[in-house]
Motif scaffolding. Structure first.
Motif, PDB file in Angstrom:
ATOM      1  N   GLY A   1     -14.263  -0.281   4.973  1.00  0.00           N
ATOM      2  CA  GLY A   1     -12.923  -0.774   4.197  1.00  0.00           C
ATOM      3  C   GLY A   1     -13.123  -1.287   3.112  1.00  0.00           C
TER       4      GLY A   1
ATOM      5  N   ASN B   1     -11.237  -5.611   8.479  1.00  0.00           N
ATOM      6  CA  ASN B   1     -12.201  -5.115   7.677  1.00  0.00           C
ATOM      7  C   ASN B   1     -11.425  -4.232   6.805  1.00  0.00           C
ATOM      8  OD1 ASN B   1     -15.085  -5.919   8.897  1.00  0.00           O
ATOM      9  ND2 ASN B   1     -14.116  -5.358  10.028  1.00  0.00           N
ATOM     10  N   GLY B   2     -10.021  -4.247   6.440  1.00  0.00           N
ATOM     11  CA  GLY B   2      -9.705  -3.406   5.461  1.00  0.00           C
ATOM     12  C   GLY B   2      -9.158  -2.048   5.252  1.00  0.00           C
ATOM     13  N   TRP B   3      -9.195  -2.294   6.802  1.00  0.00           N
ATOM     14  CA  TRP B   3      -8.228  -0.454   7.711  1.00  0.00           C
ATOM     15  C   TRP B   3      -6.910  -1.047   7.942  1.00  0.00           C
ATOM     16  CZ3 TRP B   3     -11.316   4.100   9.505  1.00  0.00           C
ATOM     17  CH2 TRP B   3     -12.522   4.051   9.126  1.00  0.00           C
ATOM     18  N   ASP B   4      -5.948   0.432   7.659  1.00  0.00           N
ATOM     19  CA  ASP B   4      -4.835   0.753   7.880  1.00  0.00           C
ATOM     20  C   ASP B   4      -5.182   1.427   9.184  1.00  0.00           C
ATOM     21  OD1 ASP B   4      -1.573   0.566   6.805  1.00  0.00           O
ATOM     22  OD2 ASP B   4      -2.454   2.385   7.758  1.00  0.00           O
TER      23      ASP B   4
ATOM     24  N   MET C   1       0.685  -1.019   0.010  1.00  0.00           N
ATOM     25  CA  MET C   1       0.193   0.318   0.137  1.00  0.00           C
ATOM     26  C   MET C   1       0.818   1.101   0.046  1.00  0.00           C
ATOM     27  SD  MET C   1      -2.890  -0.927   2.576  1.00  0.00           S
ATOM     28  CE  MET C   1      -1.903  -1.114   3.729  1.00  0.00           C
TER      29      MET C   1
ATOM     30  N   GLY D   1      -6.041   3.582  -1.447  1.00  0.00           N
ATOM     31  CA  GLY D   1      -7.119   2.796  -1.402  1.00  0.00           C
ATOM     32  C   GLY D   1      -7.966   1.857  -0.377  1.00  0.00           C
ATOM     33  N   VAL D   2      -7.220   2.159   0.909  1.00  0.00           N
ATOM     34  CA  VAL D   2      -8.253   1.837   2.618  1.00  0.00           C
ATOM     35  C   VAL D   2      -7.810   3.890   3.240  1.00  0.00           C
ATOM     36  CG1 VAL D   2      -6.531  -0.459   2.082  1.00  0.00           C
ATOM     37  CG2 VAL D   2      -5.895   1.867   3.073  1.00  0.00           C
TER      38      VAL D   2
ATOM     39  N   THR E   1      -7.872   4.710   7.030  1.00  0.00           N
ATOM     40  CA  THR E   1      -6.904   4.529   8.079  1.00  0.00           C
ATOM     41  C   THR E   1      -7.770   5.047   9.333  1.00  0.00           C
ATOM     42  OG1 THR E   1      -6.326   7.082   7.934  1.00  0.00           O
ATOM     43  CG2 THR E   1      -4.900   5.457   6.468  1.00  0.00           C
TER      44      THR E   1
ATOM     45  N   GLU F   1     -10.032   5.976   1.023  1.00  0.00           N
ATOM     46  CA  GLU F   1      -8.962   6.761   1.579  1.00  0.00           C
ATOM     47  C   GLU F   1      -8.717   8.666   2.209  1.00  0.00           C
ATOM     48  OE1 GLU F   1      -6.762   8.462  -2.037  1.00  0.00           O
ATOM     49  OE2 GLU F   1      -6.637   6.302  -2.040  1.00  0.00           O
TER      50      GLU F   1
ATOM     51  N   GLY G   1     -12.712   1.021   0.266  1.00  0.00           N
ATOM     52  CA  GLY G   1     -11.791   1.546   0.056  1.00  0.00           C
ATOM     53  C   GLY G   1     -11.613   3.361   0.343  1.00  0.00           C
TER      54      GLY G   1
END
Length: 242
Positions: free
Chosen positions: A168, A200-203, A1, A225-226, A228, A173, A171
């Protein structure tokens, strides 16, 4: 990422100190049953408004301003003091906190207080609203961010969990969630919040919620793309564990 915003590269700086905000908080002398909820957010708010958010009292209608949503709206004293310190409204307003004719109620009111983006207080509403705003900004091609401040127990709300899963999946961002973790959740397990977000796709990362440089580095982070998330650990709401 790919990291779009490197830690420590916030676009704004301010001369307002944490001590100034804390001093202004002492002028809020109404019902203080949510004092712990307010003081737990003090350092995050100081860093957000002093080093991260790209907005000002002169840009309240700028479509490309950053948006800050206080989902943790039941303890707004630090929020009010921060807004006053940064010139969104006169500091004299703080003296009337909670009074019948004061714009500063126990929950923030978007229609009454300059700089307040959403009316909040009922937990679980801020993140879904933030998801919608981040979607709209992305559709416009705006670089603006949406930053939502929530509490740890609030993350057990169904509406918050659904927003986490959706953000998530698509995406978003431009969306950042800040969770104040003061161990107030009845189901609190250390690390559970960021693990759920990451699943669930988070940073997501956990930081010391009283360390300003660590907070600034985490909050400045934007990942391609994600969405935070920053879990800000502060002292326990109810004191040390038995």
């Amino acid at each position: 990422m790919a990291i779009l915003t490197k830690p420590g590269t916030a676009s704004v700086t301010s001369s307002v100190t944490r001590d100034r905000i804390a001093q202004l908080m002492t002028r809020l002398t109404g019902d203080e049953k949510h004092t712990a909820a307010a003081t737990s957010t003090l350092d995050v708010l100081h860093v957000l408004y002093g080093r991260i958010l790209d907005l000002s009292p002169q840009r309240l209608d700028d479509p490309h301003r950053d948006r800050f949503y206080l989902s943790k709206g039941h303890g707004p004293m630090a929020y009010y003091a921060t807004l006053a310190a940064h010139g969104y409204f006169p500091t004299d307003w703080l003296d009337g906190f909670g009074a019948f004719d004061s714009p500063l109620g126990q929950h923030p009111d978007h229609l009454l207080i300059p700089g307040v983006e959403i009316s909040s207080g009922s937990l679980g509403h801020g993140l879904p609203l933030g998801v919608g705003a981040a979607h709209a900004l992305a559709a416009r091609g705006s670089p603006a961010r949406v930053i939502v401040l929530a509490g740890d127990a609030e993350m057990d709300e169904g509406s918050a969990i659904e927003a986490v899963e959706y953000a998530g999946a698509v995406g978003l961002e431009g969306l950042t969630l800040v969770v104040i973790d003061n161990d107030s959740s009845s189901y609190g397990v250390h690390g559970r919040i960021e693990r759920r977000l990451a699943a669930n796709g988070w940073d997501a990362r956990r930081v010391d919620g009283r360390d300003h440089d660590e907070l600034a580095d985490a909050l400045a982070r934007r990942v391609h793309g994600v969405p935070t998330a920053v879990v800000a650990q502060v002292e326990r709401k109810y004191g040390a564990a038995a």
